[in-house]
Design a protein around this motif. Structure first.
Motif, PDB file in Angstrom:
ATOM      1  N   GLY A  26       0.790  -1.219   0.000  1.00 54.14           N
ATOM      2  CA  GLY A  26       0.000   0.000   0.000  1.00 54.14           C
ATOM      3  C   GLY A  26       0.825   1.274   0.000  1.00 54.14           C
ATOM      4  O   GLY A  26       0.269   2.355   0.085  1.00 54.14           O
ATOM      5  N   CYS A  27       2.133   1.168  -0.078  1.00 54.50           N
ATOM      6  CA  CYS A  27       2.994   2.352  -0.096  1.00 54.50           C
ATOM      7  C   CYS A  27       3.043   2.952  -1.490  1.00 54.50           C
ATOM      8  O   CYS A  27       2.840   2.268  -2.484  1.00 54.50           O
ATOM      9  N   THR A  28       3.387   4.220  -1.536  1.00 57.56           N
ATOM     10  CA  THR A  28       3.638   4.862  -2.820  1.00 57.56           C
ATOM     11  C   THR A  28       4.962   4.345  -3.365  1.00 57.56           C
ATOM     12  O   THR A  28       5.759   3.746  -2.645  1.00 57.56           O
ATOM     13  N   GLN A  29       5.210   4.621  -4.628  1.00 55.48           N
ATOM     14  CA  GLN A  29       6.483   4.238  -5.246  1.00 55.48           C
ATOM     15  C   GLN A  29       7.657   4.871  -4.494  1.00 55.48           C
ATOM     16  O   GLN A  29       8.681   4.226  -4.259  1.00 55.48           O
ATOM     17  N   GLN A  30       7.502   6.133  -4.109  1.00 58.97           N
ATOM     18  CA  GLN A  30       8.547   6.832  -3.369  1.00 58.97           C
ATOM     19  C   GLN A  30       8.801   6.154  -2.019  1.00 58.97           C
ATOM     20  O   GLN A  30       9.950   5.911  -1.649  1.00 58.97           O
ATOM     21  N   GLN A  31       7.752   5.849  -1.292  1.00 56.11           N
ATOM     22  CA  GLN A  31       7.905   5.196   0.012  1.00 56.11           C
ATOM     23  C   GLN A  31       8.543   3.820  -0.122  1.00 56.11           C
ATOM     24  O   GLN A  31       9.376   3.435   0.697  1.00 56.11           O
ATOM     25  N   THR A  32       8.163   3.087  -1.159  1.00 53.58           N
ATOM     26  CA  THR A  32       8.747   1.767  -1.382  1.00 53.58           C
ATOM     27  C   THR A  32      10.243   1.882  -1.665  1.00 53.58           C
ATOM     28  O   THR A  32      11.045   1.111  -1.121  1.00 53.58           O
ATOM     29  N   MET A  33      10.635   2.866  -2.493  1.00 47.59           N
ATOM     30  CA  MET A  33      12.066   3.061  -2.747  1.00 47.59           C
ATOM     31  C   MET A  33      12.797   3.384  -1.448  1.00 47.59           C
ATOM     32  O   MET A  33      13.889   2.868  -1.189  1.00 47.59           O
ATOM     33  N   GLU A  34      12.202   4.241  -0.618  1.00 47.03           N
ATOM     34  CA  GLU A  34      12.843   4.630   0.638  1.00 47.03           C
ATOM     35  C   GLU A  34      12.998   3.438   1.585  1.00 47.03           C
ATOM     36  O   GLU A  34      14.052   3.262   2.212  1.00 47.03           O
ATOM     37  N   LEU A  35      11.975   2.607   1.685  1.00 47.72           N
ATOM     38  CA  LEU A  35      12.071   1.404   2.521  1.00 47.72           C
ATOM     39  C   LEU A  35      13.141   0.460   1.991  1.00 47.72           C
ATOM     40  O   LEU A  35      13.919  -0.116   2.757  1.00 47.72           O
ATOM     41  N   ASN A  36      13.194   0.310   0.673  1.00 50.07           N
ATOM     42  CA  ASN A  36      14.199  -0.576   0.085  1.00 50.07           C
ATOM     43  C   ASN A  36      15.613  -0.031   0.249  1.00 50.07           C
ATOM     44  O   ASN A  36      16.560  -0.803   0.400  1.00 50.07           O
ATOM     45  N   LEU A  37      15.769   1.285   0.220  1.00 51.40           N
ATOM     46  CA  LEU A  37      17.080   1.876   0.512  1.00 51.40           C
ATOM     47  C   LEU A  37      17.512   1.524   1.934  1.00 51.40           C
ATOM     48  O   LEU A  37      18.660   1.128   2.169  1.00 51.40           O
ATOM     49  N   ALA A  38      16.590   1.662   2.882  1.00 50.79           N
ATOM     50  CA  ALA A  38      16.908   1.344   4.280  1.00 50.79           C
ATOM     51  C   ALA A  38      17.272  -0.129   4.423  1.00 50.79           C
ATOM     52  O   ALA A  38      18.245  -0.481   5.112  1.00 50.79           O
ATOM     53  N   PHE A  39      16.524  -0.996   3.768  1.00 52.18           N
ATOM     54  CA  PHE A  39      16.828  -2.420   3.812  1.00 52.18           C
ATOM     55  C   PHE A  39      18.210  -2.682   3.222  1.00 52.18           C
ATOM     56  O   PHE A  39      18.996  -3.458   3.766  1.00 52.18           O
TER      57      PHE A  39
END
Length: 165
Positions: A26-39
């Protein structure tokens, strides 16, 4: 002991990955990129025997601001045109700091590949790698922004005062 430490690092990474996967629904594309960067950043740390960094919403707001500013104003630098660097941005956001750092990147890879490319570049760059694996950092924030002209900007900011620093 090394095997046990490696197992614990992998277990911590898997737990963090599970949280990110659940959060990405349910995240936006931007939020998903940010989560994946953190991971990806925490993956680099785990691969080097370091504890994961805690995501901090205030640091993420700074990282996102930095990524969006570069995307909107067509520049790529730790020193923004307005002169408000990371220390200035932390002060404006009332973020206390001890040790702090920032890594930035941009690329034009497709959305499905852009974060993995950035994380690989950071891992393979001695300067970026040394920031990401700094033992004094305890928390981080990540930001991502797509510019109208095709670049995707990624930013990770770090802060902390781990024991022994």
């Amino acid at each position: 002991m090394v095997g046990q430490h490696r197992f614990l690092s992998l277990a911590a990474t898997a737990a963090v990955a599970g949280v990110f996967l659940l959060a990405a629904v349910g995240c936006t594309q931007q939020q998903t990129m940010e989560l994946n960067l953190a991971f990806g950043v925490n993956g680099i740390r785990a691969d080097n025997g370091l504890p994961p960094l805690t995501m901090d919403p205030n640091l993420s707001a700074v990282a996102r601001y930095r990524a969006e500013d570069m995307a909107a104003n067509n520049y790529f630098s730790h020193a923004p045109p307005d002169g408000c660097d990371l220390r200035c941005r932390f002060n404006k956001s009332s973020i206390s700091m001890a040790w702090f750092g920032e890594v930035i990147a941009w690329n034009t890879y497709p959305i499905k590949d852009t974060v993995a490319t950035t994380v690989r570049m950071w891992r393979d760059s001695p300067g970026h790698f040394s920031v990401i694996t700094n033992r004094c950092f305890t928390r981080m924030g990540t930001g991502a922004a797509a510019a109208k002209y095709g670049r995707i900007y990624h930013v990770a900011v770090f802060e902390g005062l781990a024991p022994g620093c």
